[in-house]
Write a protein that holds these residues in place. Structure first.
Motif, PDB file in Angstrom:
ATOM      1  N   TYR A 131       1.138  -1.251  -0.085  1.00  0.00           N
ATOM      2  CA  TYR A 131       0.239   0.003   0.005  1.00  0.00           C
ATOM      3  C   TYR A 131       0.885   1.087  -0.044  1.00  0.00           C
ATOM      4  CZ  TYR A 131      -4.277  -2.559   1.183  1.00  0.00           C
ATOM      5  OH  TYR A 131      -5.222  -3.486   1.106  1.00  0.00           O
ATOM      6  N   ASP A 132       0.732   2.178  -0.898  1.00  0.00           N
ATOM      7  CA  ASP A 132       1.590   3.422  -1.048  1.00  0.00           C
ATOM      8  C   ASP A 132       1.016   4.304   0.115  1.00  0.00           C
ATOM      9  OD1 ASP A 132       2.924   2.586  -3.394  1.00  0.00           O
ATOM     10  OD2 ASP A 132       1.539   3.385  -4.832  1.00  0.00           O
ATOM     11  N   ASN A 133       2.058   5.237   0.604  1.00  0.00           N
ATOM     12  CA  ASN A 133       1.722   6.100   1.388  1.00  0.00           C
ATOM     13  C   ASN A 133       0.541   6.917   1.175  1.00  0.00           C
ATOM     14  OD1 ASN A 133       2.750   6.919   3.790  1.00  0.00           O
ATOM     15  ND2 ASN A 133       3.508   8.876   2.973  1.00  0.00           N
ATOM     16  N   HIS A 134      -0.445   7.145   2.128  1.00  0.00           N
ATOM     17  CA  HIS A 134      -1.746   7.740   2.046  1.00  0.00           C
ATOM     18  C   HIS A 134      -2.115   8.453   3.276  1.00  0.00           C
ATOM     19  CE1 HIS A 134      -3.115   3.612   2.573  1.00  0.00           C
ATOM     20  NE2 HIS A 134      -4.245   4.123   3.102  1.00  0.00           N
ATOM     21  N   TYR A 153       5.707  -0.517  12.019  1.00  0.00           N
ATOM     22  CA  TYR A 153       5.068  -1.383  13.252  1.00  0.00           C
ATOM     23  C   TYR A 153       4.998  -2.616  12.655  1.00  0.00           C
ATOM     24  CZ  TYR A 153       3.966   2.920  15.291  1.00  0.00           C
ATOM     25  OH  TYR A 153       4.035   4.318  15.905  1.00  0.00           O
ATOM     26  N   PRO A 154       5.801  -3.726  13.014  1.00  0.00           N
ATOM     27  CA  PRO A 154       5.641  -5.236  12.387  1.00  0.00           C
ATOM     28  C   PRO A 154       4.567  -5.831  13.183  1.00  0.00           C
ATOM     29  CG  PRO A 154       7.393  -4.699  14.133  1.00  0.00           C
ATOM     30  CD  PRO A 154       6.921  -3.593  14.140  1.00  0.00           C
ATOM     31  N   CYS A 155       3.311  -5.885  12.386  1.00  0.00           N
ATOM     32  CA  CYS A 155       2.229  -6.426  12.905  1.00  0.00           C
ATOM     33  C   CYS A 155       2.103  -8.092  12.534  1.00  0.00           C
ATOM     34  CB  CYS A 155       0.976  -5.793  12.422  1.00  0.00           C
ATOM     35  SG  CYS A 155       0.886  -4.084  12.766  1.00  0.00           S
ATOM     36  N   LYS A 156       1.414  -8.751  13.703  1.00  0.00           N
ATOM     37  CA  LYS A 156       1.218 -10.152  13.278  1.00  0.00           C
ATOM     38  C   LYS A 156      -0.134 -10.710  13.833  1.00  0.00           C
ATOM     39  CE  LYS A 156       4.088 -11.652  17.069  1.00  0.00           C
ATOM     40  NZ  LYS A 156       5.133 -12.652  17.555  1.00  0.00           N
ATOM     41  N   HIS A 214       0.532   6.674   6.142  1.00  0.00           N
ATOM     42  CA  HIS A 214       0.847   5.456   6.326  1.00  0.00           C
ATOM     43  C   HIS A 214       0.796   4.468   5.114  1.00  0.00           C
ATOM     44  CE1 HIS A 214      -3.631   5.723   6.693  1.00  0.00           C
ATOM     45  NE2 HIS A 214      -3.709   4.171   5.987  1.00  0.00           N
ATOM     46  N   SER A 215       1.590   3.592   5.046  1.00  0.00           N
ATOM     47  CA  SER A 215       1.837   2.597   3.852  1.00  0.00           C
ATOM     48  C   SER A 215       2.242   1.152   4.723  1.00  0.00           C
ATOM     49  CB  SER A 215       2.971   3.034   3.245  1.00  0.00           C
ATOM     50  OG  SER A 215       4.230   3.014   4.097  1.00  0.00           O
ATOM     51  N   ALA A 216       2.211   0.343   3.809  1.00  0.00           N
ATOM     52  CA  ALA A 216       2.299  -1.077   4.073  1.00  0.00           C
ATOM     53  C   ALA A 216       3.025  -1.940   3.269  1.00  0.00           C
ATOM     54  CB  ALA A 216       0.964  -1.717   4.654  1.00  0.00           C
ATOM     55  N   VAL A 217       3.706  -3.087   3.732  1.00  0.00           N
ATOM     56  CA  VAL A 217       4.162  -4.281   2.753  1.00  0.00           C
ATOM     57  C   VAL A 217       3.787  -5.416   3.513  1.00  0.00           C
ATOM     58  CG1 VAL A 217       6.281  -5.345   2.120  1.00  0.00           C
ATOM     59  CG2 VAL A 217       6.284  -2.854   2.166  1.00  0.00           C
ATOM     60  N   VAL A 218       2.992  -6.390   2.907  1.00  0.00           N
ATOM     61  CA  VAL A 218       2.437  -7.434   3.294  1.00  0.00           C
ATOM     62  C   VAL A 218       3.631  -8.740   3.462  1.00  0.00           C
ATOM     63  CG1 VAL A 218       1.033  -9.573   3.113  1.00  0.00           C
ATOM     64  CG2 VAL A 218       0.293  -7.119   2.608  1.00  0.00           C
ATOM     65  N   VAL A 257      -5.331 -11.248  12.471  1.00  0.00           N
ATOM     66  CA  VAL A 257      -5.976 -12.557  12.682  1.00  0.00           C
ATOM     67  C   VAL A 257      -5.055 -13.651  12.027  1.00  0.00           C
ATOM     68  CG1 VAL A 257      -8.239 -11.930  13.392  1.00  0.00           C
ATOM     69  CG2 VAL A 257      -7.574 -12.645  10.991  1.00  0.00           C
ATOM     70  N   ALA A 258      -3.963 -13.367  10.968  1.00  0.00           N
ATOM     71  CA  ALA A 258      -3.364 -14.512  10.294  1.00  0.00           C
ATOM     72  C   ALA A 258      -2.254 -13.845   9.471  1.00  0.00           C
ATOM     73  CB  ALA A 258      -3.993 -15.434   9.359  1.00  0.00           C
ATOM     74  N   GLY A 259      -1.190 -14.290   9.457  1.00  0.00           N
ATOM     75  CA  GLY A 259       0.129 -13.639   8.771  1.00  0.00           C
ATOM     76  C   GLY A 259       0.563 -12.339   9.249  1.00  0.00           C
ATOM     77  N   SER A 260       1.259 -11.572   8.448  1.00  0.00           N
ATOM     78  CA  SER A 260       1.821 -10.594   9.087  1.00  0.00           C
ATOM     79  C   SER A 260       2.108  -9.243   7.880  1.00  0.00           C
ATOM     80  CB  SER A 260       3.273 -10.786   9.370  1.00  0.00           C
ATOM     81  OG  SER A 260       4.083 -11.062   8.347  1.00  0.00           O
ATOM     82  N   ALA A 261       2.348  -8.136   8.625  1.00  0.00           N
ATOM     83  CA  ALA A 261       2.483  -6.985   7.471  1.00  0.00           C
ATOM     84  C   ALA A 261       3.439  -5.942   8.390  1.00  0.00           C
ATOM     85  CB  ALA A 261       1.341  -6.541   7.165  1.00  0.00           C
ATOM     86  N   ASP A 262       4.170  -5.098   7.613  1.00  0.00           N
ATOM     87  CA  ASP A 262       4.961  -4.095   8.122  1.00  0.00           C
ATOM     88  C   ASP A 262       4.224  -2.844   7.628  1.00  0.00           C
ATOM     89  OD1 ASP A 262       6.780  -5.785   9.492  1.00  0.00           O
ATOM     90  OD2 ASP A 262       8.191  -5.490   7.711  1.00  0.00           O
ATOM     91  N   VAL A 263       3.802  -1.948   8.669  1.00  0.00           N
ATOM     92  CA  VAL A 263       2.723  -0.885   8.491  1.00  0.00           C
ATOM     93  C   VAL A 263       3.623   0.299   8.910  1.00  0.00           C
ATOM     94  CG1 VAL A 263       0.625   0.395   8.872  1.00  0.00           C
ATOM     95  CG2 VAL A 263       0.624  -2.297   8.830  1.00  0.00           C
TER      96      VAL A 263
END
Length: 103
Positions: A39-42, A66-69, A82-86, A53-59
């Motif tokens: 997700y590009d910065n927006h 924030y490394p989320c899992k 904010h932006s994100a990489v799954v 609830v499953a997997g991970s993403a760095d937001v």
């Protein structure tokens, strides 16, 4: 409420997390993204709550990553870029759009 609440929903099933969010007065929307999606910065005009609830993403929110899992909750203020990489296993989260007070 902090931005990143680690393991708030630890060891809960997706249905249990959804039930808790519904009990807080929210109507969660399920989102699944494939590995490597970005997700590009927006910014949004509303706040977001993401319950992983499953997997991970760095937001990334305003320059902080924030490394989320699974089990985590992330609160994203609508006025913050904010932006994100799954992660490599994809990610599934329950998303809530929260109207900002005064809007």
């Amino acid at each position: 409420m902090g931005i990143h609440e680690r393991q708030l929903y630890q060891n809960l099933s997706e249905d249990e997390v959804s039930s808790r969010l519904s009990g807080e007065g929210y109507a969660p929307h399920r989102v699944s993204e494939p590995a490597g999606a970005t997700y590009d910065n927006h910014k949004n005009s509303y706040d977001l709550i993401l319950a992983f609830v499953a997997g991970s993403a760095d937001v990334k929110i305003s320059g902080q990553v924030y490394p989320c899992k699974a089990g985590d909750r992330l609160n994203i203020p609508g006025d913050q870029p904010h932006s994100a990489v799954v992660g490599s296993d994809g990610v599934t989260y329950l998303m809530l759009q929260v109207s900002r007070h005064g809007d």
